[in-house]
Design a protein around this motif. Structure first.
Motif, PDB file in Angstrom:
ATOM      1  N   ILE A   1      21.382   9.861   4.993  1.00 44.93           N
ATOM      2  CA  ILE A   1      20.125   9.111   4.963  1.00 44.93           C
ATOM      3  C   ILE A   1      18.983  10.019   4.533  1.00 44.93           C
ATOM      4  O   ILE A   1      18.240   9.706   3.620  1.00 44.93           O
ATOM      5  N   LEU A   2      18.829  11.152   5.207  1.00 45.29           N
ATOM      6  CA  LEU A   2      17.772  12.098   4.873  1.00 45.29           C
ATOM      7  C   LEU A   2      18.066  12.737   3.527  1.00 45.29           C
ATOM      8  O   LEU A   2      19.132  13.300   3.311  1.00 45.29           O
ATOM      9  N   GLU A   3      17.100  12.634   2.595  1.00 42.44           N
ATOM     10  CA  GLU A   3      17.311  13.152   1.248  1.00 42.44           C
ATOM     11  C   GLU A   3      16.539  14.431   0.964  1.00 42.44           C
ATOM     12  O   GLU A   3      17.003  15.291   0.238  1.00 42.44           O
ATOM     13  N   ARG A   4      15.336  14.546   1.525  1.00 44.60           N
ATOM     14  CA  ARG A   4      14.510  15.700   1.186  1.00 44.60           C
ATOM     15  C   ARG A   4      13.563  16.004   2.325  1.00 44.60           C
ATOM     16  O   ARG A   4      13.109  15.094   3.031  1.00 44.60           O
ATOM     17  N   VAL A   5      13.274  17.277   2.503  1.00 46.48           N
ATOM     18  CA  VAL A   5      12.335  17.723   3.523  1.00 46.48           C
ATOM     19  C   VAL A   5      11.217  18.501   2.854  1.00 46.48           C
ATOM     20  O   VAL A   5      11.477  19.364   2.009  1.00 46.48           O
TER      21      VAL A   5
ATOM     22  N   ASP B   1       4.138  17.610   7.471  1.00 45.86           N
ATOM     23  CA  ASP B   1       5.575  17.760   7.285  1.00 45.86           C
ATOM     24  C   ASP B   1       6.128  16.378   6.970  1.00 45.86           C
ATOM     25  O   ASP B   1       5.745  15.390   7.611  1.00 45.86           O
ATOM     26  N   LYS B   2       7.042  16.297   5.985  1.00 51.56           N
ATOM     27  CA  LYS B   2       7.541  14.999   5.536  1.00 51.56           C
ATOM     28  C   LYS B   2       9.059  14.981   5.497  1.00 51.56           C
ATOM     29  O   LYS B   2       9.687  15.973   5.119  1.00 51.56           O
ATOM     30  N   LEU B   3       9.634  13.853   5.877  1.00 54.37           N
ATOM     31  CA  LEU B   3      11.050  13.576   5.689  1.00 54.37           C
ATOM     32  C   LEU B   3      11.150  12.366   4.762  1.00 54.37           C
ATOM     33  O   LEU B   3      10.527  11.334   5.016  1.00 54.37           O
TER      34      LEU B   3
END
Length: 345
Positions: free
Chosen positions: A4-8, A20-22
């Motif tokens: 699910i998580l693609e980029r931080v 800070d971004k998810l």
């Protein structure tokens, strides 16, 4: 969040704020973000027509967010996102690293805390909620191995971990109710948290199930290593402290100049006692309690590597000990002289 998580994005300047971004994508290809605002940035430019601001010079050095437009999500996608986020909220604490410190709770016998960490230099803190002494050895292992393989190896060869395991540090031994922290350099891959301290019967806590699997996922921005106030150099078999320490909070850098993995068990000694006295009191058959108490340090790191730990030093006598085993001789490192006594004043 795997799949699910693609980029931080960490420490990002966007919309006149440091964030800070998810980032996620829904099945229709729309990009979604979950973000935390750390501080507002001065406003002296207008928002661009791309949906993202242009930060001013006060944000110099901060990466800026993407300026690509995204279409408004369709209603079915929005409903799906809400469902996805609701299911994700329960697992949110199991993703760590977008913030300054990652916390784990040690019990008898297990670790509770995030099972995913972002790559980079991360502060790892352990709180001992058990009734026994605990530490947290962080190790990295290859893709073709599992935590079950490590668990089995500890039961078969308790004197050392298998050669395919890489020691990367972690906070060392503390008493029940205490806390300790260490900075670990994480690269993406598979890790395990272990307690290698034996119980009163000589069985490693890890062999009793005190093992936790952790996955480290890639991160766009990585924190730098902390600035140290002193340096400990490890060798086969001894310690060297860069300079005397004064009372107060210290960040200690540990460099392994030896040919095998070493640790630093930091102990606060009773008057007149030595680090060797403390280590000897822990041997089977010794009649009395150790003359002092463990107050942290760093668990094993590989030759040629470094780690960091923090500690609040009060005036008094301290010691450093390495309890690792020398494989050629089967002798514990402190039996070969790997202890150091020093005074904080």
């Amino acid at each position: 969040v795997q799949g699910i998580l693609e980029r931080v994005e960490e420490n990002t300047a966007c919309c006149f704020a440091r964030q800070d971004k998810l980032w996620f994508s829904d099945p229709d290809g729309n990009a979604w973000e979950v973000f935390t605002v750390h501080e507002q940035l001065p406003v002296d430019r207008t928002l661009s027509n791309t949906g993202c601001c242009i930060p001013n010079k006060a944000a110099k050095g901060l990466p800026t967010c993407s300026t690509s437009k995204t279409e408004s999500p369709t209603l079915p996608s929005l409903a799906l996102l809400v469902a996805m986020l609701l299911s994700f909220v329960g697992g949110w604490p199991n993703v760590a690293g977008a913030f300054d410190e990652t916390n784990y709770i040690a019990t008898d016998y297990g670790f509770a805390g995030p099972d995913r960490i972002l790559a980079g230099s991360r502060v790892i803190q352990i709180t001992n909620n058990g009734k026994d002494l605990h530490h947290m050895q962080v190790v990295q292992f290859p893709d073709d191995k599992t935590v079950a393989d490590i668990h089995e190896a500890m039961k078969t060869h308790p004197e050392h971990l298998p050669s395919w395991v890489k020691h990367v540090g972690g906070p060392n031994a503390i008493l029940p109710g205490a806390r300790a922290s260490s900075t670990v350099q994480f690269t993406p891959g598979h890790y395990a948290l272990l307690c290698l301290i034996p119980d009163k019967h000589g069985v490693l806590h890890g062999a009793r199930g005190m093992v936790k699997a952790v996955t480290v996922i890639p991160a766009q921005n990585r924190h730098d290593a902390p600035r140290s106030t002193a340096i400990i150099r490890q060798r086969d078999f001894g310690f060297m402290l860069s300079h005397p320490l004064k009372p107060g909070h210290h960040t200690i850098e540990v460099l392994n100049d030896g040919t095998q993995a070493h640790e630093v068990v930091l102990v606060k000694l009773k008057p007149g006692a030595t680090a060797k006295d403390f280590a000897t009191a822990l041997e089977p058959g010794d009649s009395g309690p150790p003359p002092g108490q463990p107050v942290g340090g760093i668990v094993g790191i590989e030759p040629g590597s470094r780690g960091f730990f923090t500690s609040d030093f009060e005036p008094g006598r301290y010691g450093m000990i390495c309890f690792f085993t020398d494989l050629p001789s089967r002798a514990l490192h402190y039996h070969k002289g790997m202890t150091l006594d020093f005074t904080v004043e």
